[in-house]
Scaffold this motif. Structure first.
Motif, PDB file in Angstrom:
ATOM      1  N   VAL A  58       0.839  -1.209   0.000  1.00 60.90           N
ATOM      2  CA  VAL A  58       0.000   0.000   0.000  1.00 60.90           C
ATOM      3  C   VAL A  58       0.867   1.250   0.000  1.00 60.90           C
ATOM      4  O   VAL A  58       0.598   2.231  -0.699  1.00 60.90           O
ATOM      5  CB  VAL A  58      -0.959  -0.020   1.208  1.00 60.90           C
ATOM      6  N   ILE A  59       1.936   1.168   0.771  1.00 59.20           N
ATOM      7  CA  ILE A  59       2.849   2.321   0.834  1.00 59.20           C
ATOM      8  C   ILE A  59       3.491   2.559  -0.534  1.00 59.20           C
ATOM      9  O   ILE A  59       3.627   3.698  -1.001  1.00 59.20           O
ATOM     10  CB  ILE A  59       3.909   2.091   1.921  1.00 59.20           C
ATOM     11  N   ARG A  60       3.909   1.470  -1.178  1.00 60.63           N
ATOM     12  CA  ARG A  60       4.552   1.604  -2.490  1.00 60.63           C
ATOM     13  C   ARG A  60       3.601   2.254  -3.495  1.00 60.63           C
ATOM     14  O   ARG A  60       3.993   3.156  -4.251  1.00 60.63           O
ATOM     15  CB  ARG A  60       4.997   0.235  -2.977  1.00 60.63           C
ATOM     16  N   LEU A  61       2.339   1.798  -3.520  1.00 55.78           N
ATOM     17  CA  LEU A  61       1.377   2.366  -4.456  1.00 55.78           C
ATOM     18  C   LEU A  61       1.097   3.840  -4.151  1.00 55.78           C
ATOM     19  O   LEU A  61       0.974   4.679  -5.057  1.00 55.78           O
ATOM     20  CB  LEU A  61       0.075   1.560  -4.405  1.00 55.78           C
ATOM     21  N   ALA A  62       1.023   4.170  -2.872  1.00 56.03           N
ATOM     22  CA  ALA A  62       0.748   5.560  -2.493  1.00 56.03           C
ATOM     23  C   ALA A  62       1.913   6.479  -2.898  1.00 56.03           C
ATOM     24  O   ALA A  62       1.720   7.603  -3.383  1.00 56.03           O
ATOM     25  CB  ALA A  62       0.489   5.654  -0.985  1.00 56.03           C
ATOM     26  N   VAL A  63       3.134   5.974  -2.713  1.00 57.36           N
ATOM     27  CA  VAL A  63       4.311   6.783  -3.100  1.00 57.36           C
ATOM     28  C   VAL A  63       4.332   6.989  -4.605  1.00 57.36           C
ATOM     29  O   VAL A  63       4.625   8.103  -5.100  1.00 57.36           O
ATOM     30  CB  VAL A  63       5.602   6.100  -2.616  1.00 57.36           C
ATOM     31  N   GLU A  64       4.052   5.940  -5.369  1.00 53.35           N
ATOM     32  CA  GLU A  64       4.053   6.090  -6.838  1.00 53.35           C
ATOM     33  C   GLU A  64       3.006   7.093  -7.287  1.00 53.35           C
ATOM     34  O   GLU A  64       3.215   7.841  -8.242  1.00 53.35           O
ATOM     35  CB  GLU A  64       3.805   4.719  -7.478  1.00 53.35           C
ATOM     36  N   ARG A  65       1.855   7.098  -6.622  1.00 55.30           N
ATOM     37  CA  ARG A  65       0.803   8.029  -6.984  1.00 55.30           C
ATOM     38  C   ARG A  65       1.245   9.484  -6.705  1.00 55.30           C
ATOM     39  O   ARG A  65       0.986  10.393  -7.486  1.00 55.30           O
ATOM     40  CB  ARG A  65      -0.485   7.697  -6.227  1.00 55.30           C
ATOM     41  N   VAL A  66       1.919   9.696  -5.586  1.00 61.19           N
ATOM     42  CA  VAL A  66       2.410  11.047  -5.267  1.00 61.19           C
ATOM     43  C   VAL A  66       3.492  11.480  -6.260  1.00 61.19           C
ATOM     44  O   VAL A  66       3.540  12.632  -6.707  1.00 61.19           O
ATOM     45  CB  VAL A  66       2.942  11.088  -3.818  1.00 61.19           C
TER      46      VAL A  66
END
Length: 435
Positions: A58-66
């Motif tokens: 979840v953290i990885r996906l959130a960082v990519e989105r930012v």
């Protein structure tokens, strides 16, 4: 004066604009940097809290989105040495953040924000937000350009206002100067139109009052001269009647001729005094006469007296016309004063010479020389040109009349020694005005 006032206002306005706009531009730059760092700090703080509770995926996906945005790029340094998000080297700043510090630092291409965090196991991690330089300074160039344009507009407005203000000061001053020049030329009817600031209006009123006083004083002086000259008519008339009673017809005609000449001179004085009282501004530049004719007539008149006193006369008179910038009456008075001085200040039998020739630059040069005692040296004799100075018991006006006539024509007068060792007076008469 107008240009100096405008330059002064422009310089003052420029200093004020620089004093305000430079700090304002720096403030705009600081605000833009703070805005960009604040957005990065919000995201970094959010992920530092998310690390303790969220799943790594979840953290990885959130960082990519930012990181899809261009504002800043996030990189999370995990305790096991791996990273999530934008690839970045593990620098000393990252190690410092892993030891529990939160700070910002300058790096190549922008700034980085490092926030200390803990993962779900309680181990130390770090969140790095890199803000590019173009994001830090986004909108600053446009704001500075607007400020520069605003400064240019304000400078132009101030210059326009300064020019209007200077014009309101310079125009009345120029008009006062023009009226002063007109008064100096003899236009005594010239008056100023008081305008501008109160001080300049006061000067205009004072100048008008002064012009009125000058006109009144000159009018009184001319009337006095005319009245005094007119009083001479009575003794002249009596002298003329006495001359008619002389027994010798030849002596009677001679005395009558002298009386008529004196009466003519008095009449010219009266006409000259009253004629100039109108203040029409006529100057010597507007009158002219034939110097050859006037000098010839006066030499012919004085030659009769020269024969009676056994004086030898040398004449060298250029043929006319020889126009000079002098009225006939003034030139007659000047020539009579010079020749009269010869008869008054030299002994009988003393020779004298009269020479008249054209000047190379136009006009004429009149030279009167005698074989008398002279002026006591060329240098020591210069004082006799001053009005009222005379060692011979006279009024001291003769040479001054000739000098003033010469200078009014645009020429001059000088003293010297003649070839006989006596006095020599050279009068330079200027050419007439072309109009």
């Amino acid at each position: 004066m107008r240009g100096r006032l405008a330059l002064l206002v422009a310089a003052t306005t420029s200093l004020i604009l620089v004093a305000f706009l430079v700090p304002l531009a720096l403030l705009v730059r600081t605000v833009a940097e703070d805005r960009a760092l604040h957005a990065a700090n919000v995201d970094a703080q959010s992920f530092s809290s998310l690390l303790a509770t969220a799943d790594p995926e979840v953290i990885r996906l959130a960082v990519e989105r930012v990181n899809l945005s261009d504002d800043h790029q996030l990189t999370i340094f995990l305790p096991d040495g791996t990273t999530v998000g934008e690839p970045a080297e593990r620098t000393e700043s990252v190690d410092l953040a892993l030891r529990g510090h939160t700070f910002t630092a300058d790096v190549d291409g922008g700034m980085e924000l490092l926030v200390n965090a803990q993962d779900s196991t309680g181990e130390q991690a770090a969140v790095r937000a890199h803000v590019p330089a173009e994001v830090l300074h986004r909108g600053v160039d446009r704001a500075v350009l607007i400020l520069v344009l605003l400064a240019v507009v304000l400078l132009a407005v101030s210059a326009l206002v300064a020019d209007r203000l200077a014009t309101s000061l310079v125009r009345p001053t120029t008009q006062l100067a023009a009226v002063s020049h007109r008064l100096a030329r003899g236009e005594l009817q010239a008056r100023a139109d008081p305008a501008g600031p109160k001080e300049l209006r006061d000067v205009g009123l004072a100048l008008n009052h002064l012009a009125g006083q000058i006109e009144t004083l000159l009018q009184q002086e001319r009337e006095t001269v005319a009245d005094i000259s007119h009083r001479l008519r009575t003794p002249l008339t009596a002298l003329k009647l006495e001359a008619e009673g002389l027994r010798s017809p030849e002596e009677a005609r001679r005395v009558e001729g002298l009386v008529e000449e004196l009466e003519r001179a008095v009449s010219e004085v009266i006409q000259d005094a009253r004629g100039r009282s109108g203040g029409d501004g006529q100057t010597a530049a507007r009158v002219a006469c034939d110097a050859a004719q006037v000098v010839s007539e006066r030499v012919r008149f004085w030659s009769v007296l020269a024969e009676d006193t056994e004086r030898h006369v040398e004449l060298d008179l250029a043929p006319g016309p020889l126009l000079v910038r002098v009225s006939p009456g003034d030139l007659v008075a000047a020539v009579d004063s010079l020749l009269g001085n010869v008869f008054a200040h030299t002994e009988e039998g003393t020779s004298f010479a009269v020479r008249l020739r054209p000047a190379p630059e136009g006009g004429a040069v009149l030279v009167v020389a005698d074989a008398g005692t002279g002026f006591g040296g060329v240098n020591t004799g210069r004082h006799v040109l001053d009005r009222g100075n005379s060692k011979g018991g006279s009024t001291g006006l003769g040479l001054d009349i000739a000098r003033r006539t010469a200078e009014a024509s645009g020429g001059g007068m000088s003293l010297g020694a003649s070839g006989w060792g006596g006095a020599q007076i050279t009068v330079r008469l200027g050419p007439p005005d072309p109009d």
